[in-house]
Design an enzyme around this catalytic site. Sequence first.
Site, PDB file in Angstrom:
ATOM      1  N   GLU A  11     137.183  44.929 -10.938  1.00 45.00           N
ATOM      2  CA  GLU A  11     136.969  43.869  -9.947  1.00 45.00           C
ATOM      3  C   GLU A  11     138.173  43.724  -9.019  1.00 45.00           C
ATOM      4  OE1 GLU A  11     134.318  42.516  -9.147  1.00 45.00           O
ATOM      5  OE2 GLU A  11     133.053  43.056 -10.822  1.00 45.00           O
ATOM      6  N   TYR A  94     135.918  34.366  -7.822  1.00 50.73           N
ATOM      7  CA  TYR A  94     134.954  35.463  -7.955  1.00 50.73           C
ATOM      8  C   TYR A  94     135.269  36.316  -9.191  1.00 50.73           C
ATOM      9  CZ  TYR A  94     132.512  39.807  -7.289  1.00 50.73           C
ATOM     10  OH  TYR A  94     131.712  40.902  -7.513  1.00 50.73           O
ATOM     11  N   ASP A 112     130.432  36.982  -3.945  1.00 55.28           N
ATOM     12  CA  ASP A 112     131.235  37.624  -2.895  1.00 55.28           C
ATOM     13  C   ASP A 112     130.354  37.801  -1.661  1.00 55.28           C
ATOM     14  OD1 ASP A 112     129.517  39.616  -3.588  1.00 55.28           O
ATOM     15  OD2 ASP A 112     131.046  41.147  -3.901  1.00 55.28           O
ATOM     16  N   CYS A 164     119.551  45.513  -0.393  1.00 55.02           N
ATOM     17  CA  CYS A 164     119.645  44.413   0.569  1.00 55.02           C
ATOM     18  C   CYS A 164     120.859  44.670   1.457  1.00 55.02           C
ATOM     19  CB  CYS A 164     119.758  43.081  -0.181  1.00 55.02           C
ATOM     20  SG  CYS A 164     119.427  41.672   0.874  1.00 55.02           S
ATOM     21  N   CYS A 171     113.381  46.127   2.328  1.00 59.01           N
ATOM     22  CA  CYS A 171     112.579  45.121   1.617  1.00 59.01           C
ATOM     23  C   CYS A 171     111.414  45.751   0.868  1.00 59.01           C
ATOM     24  CB  CYS A 171     112.078  44.071   2.611  1.00 59.01           C
ATOM     25  SG  CYS A 171     113.431  43.216   3.451  1.00 59.01           S
ATOM     26  N   CYS A 174     112.342  46.395  -2.667  1.00 56.30           N
ATOM     27  CA  CYS A 174     113.101  45.333  -3.330  1.00 56.30           C
ATOM     28  C   CYS A 174     112.259  44.627  -4.397  1.00 56.30           C
ATOM     29  CB  CYS A 174     113.559  44.320  -2.280  1.00 56.30           C
ATOM     30  SG  CYS A 174     114.494  42.964  -3.013  1.00 56.30           S
ATOM     31  N   CYS A 180     111.021  36.504  -1.539  1.00 60.49           N
ATOM     32  CA  CYS A 180     112.145  36.370  -0.612  1.00 60.49           C
ATOM     33  C   CYS A 180     111.705  35.635   0.664  1.00 60.49           C
ATOM     34  CB  CYS A 180     112.687  37.759  -0.261  1.00 60.49           C
ATOM     35  SG  CYS A 180     113.996  37.694   0.954  1.00 60.49           S
TER      36      CYS A 180
HETATM   37 FE1  SF4 Z   1     117.022  41.487   0.673  1.00 65.78          FE
HETATM   38 FE2  SF4 Z   1     114.932  39.833   0.564  1.00 65.78          FE
HETATM   39 FE3  SF4 Z   1     114.641  42.251   1.633  1.00 65.78          FE
HETATM   40 FE4  SF4 Z   1     115.040  41.991  -1.001  1.00 65.78          FE
HETATM   41  S1  SF4 Z   1     113.278  41.297   0.185  1.00 65.78           S
HETATM   42  S2  SF4 Z   1     116.051  43.482   0.384  1.00 65.78           S
HETATM   43  S3  SF4 Z   1     116.413  40.233  -1.049  1.00 65.78           S
HETATM   44  S4  SF4 Z   1     115.945  40.612   2.415  1.00 65.78           S
END
Ligand code: SF4
Length: 320
Positions: A11, A94, A112, A164, A171, A174, A180
Amino acid sequence: MAAPYGVWLSEIMLQQTVVKTVIPYYLHFLARWPTITALAAADLDQVLHAWQGLGYYARARNLHKCAQVVAAKHGGAFPDTEAGLLALPGIGPYTAAAILAIAFGQKASPVDGNIERVVSRLYAVTDALPGAKGELRRLAQDLTPGRRAGDHAQALMDLGATVCLPRAPICSDCPLGKICLGRQQGIAASLPRRAPKVARPNRYGVAFCLFDGAGRLLLRRRPEQGLLGGMMEVPSTPWRGEAWREPEIAAFAPLDTHWRPLPGTVSHVFTHFSLELQVRTASGGRPPAPGEIWHPPANLAELALPTLIKKVLRHGLAEI
Ligand code: SF4
């Protein structure tokens, strides 16, 4: 759960530095100093030397200091409380949260820039940073589960680093795509919003490369506190917001002699300002003052020199 020493080391190295750059340094440190007590027993100069190329050397000095405190005051084991970790050199909120979650499995939320981005998109937070930091931190805490907080933190870190992404979130790949809000509202790529940046100011200085009769270069150690703390440098004027005028410069030269100004300047960009240094050279010897050394230019690689000073020396040595 991962060992606290490895979590802490990675870290600290990853602050301001990308994973690809950190990996060889991380492996080298673990091989050379496999435990925190081994790192505590190392010389600071060895640690700074091994750190060369990672930048932001205050981190390396704090790393060494922190190892010494953990070895001397905590029997070589990291404390497992936020207050105990925050009391250690170089550990901020953090890093403390990352150690608590990943190494000790406690419910803690490291936040972060990557995690701020993911959270701002998940909740469609449109307030600008840095003002929105508090809200993003609170939302990140709400999101953190009581169990496997370390896996959760690392999953968010990985999501921010690989899916992301800052400019173009993927997305469609994701796992959080269905919940989201930023994606649903079609504003994900524009988040997090940021307040306009203030221009980086310029600073100016004059650096002195002094060579003695044996061709050795005069170097001095910077004060422990502050920018490039504890690193070696050539003497220079202070760095200030206006250019230096000729009659002011001599008072900062390390020897009262004829100084030859070199053509051109050396530029370097720090986080909070840009620096422009003129370089002057001269020949002459004198006993070193406390904190100074005479060093052969051929052996400069032995020293942990900041990138700025390497640039100055490339400029100065090329001209003599
Ligand atoms: Fe990021 Fe939301 Fe897209 Fe997932 S769905 S990559 S969290 S913007």
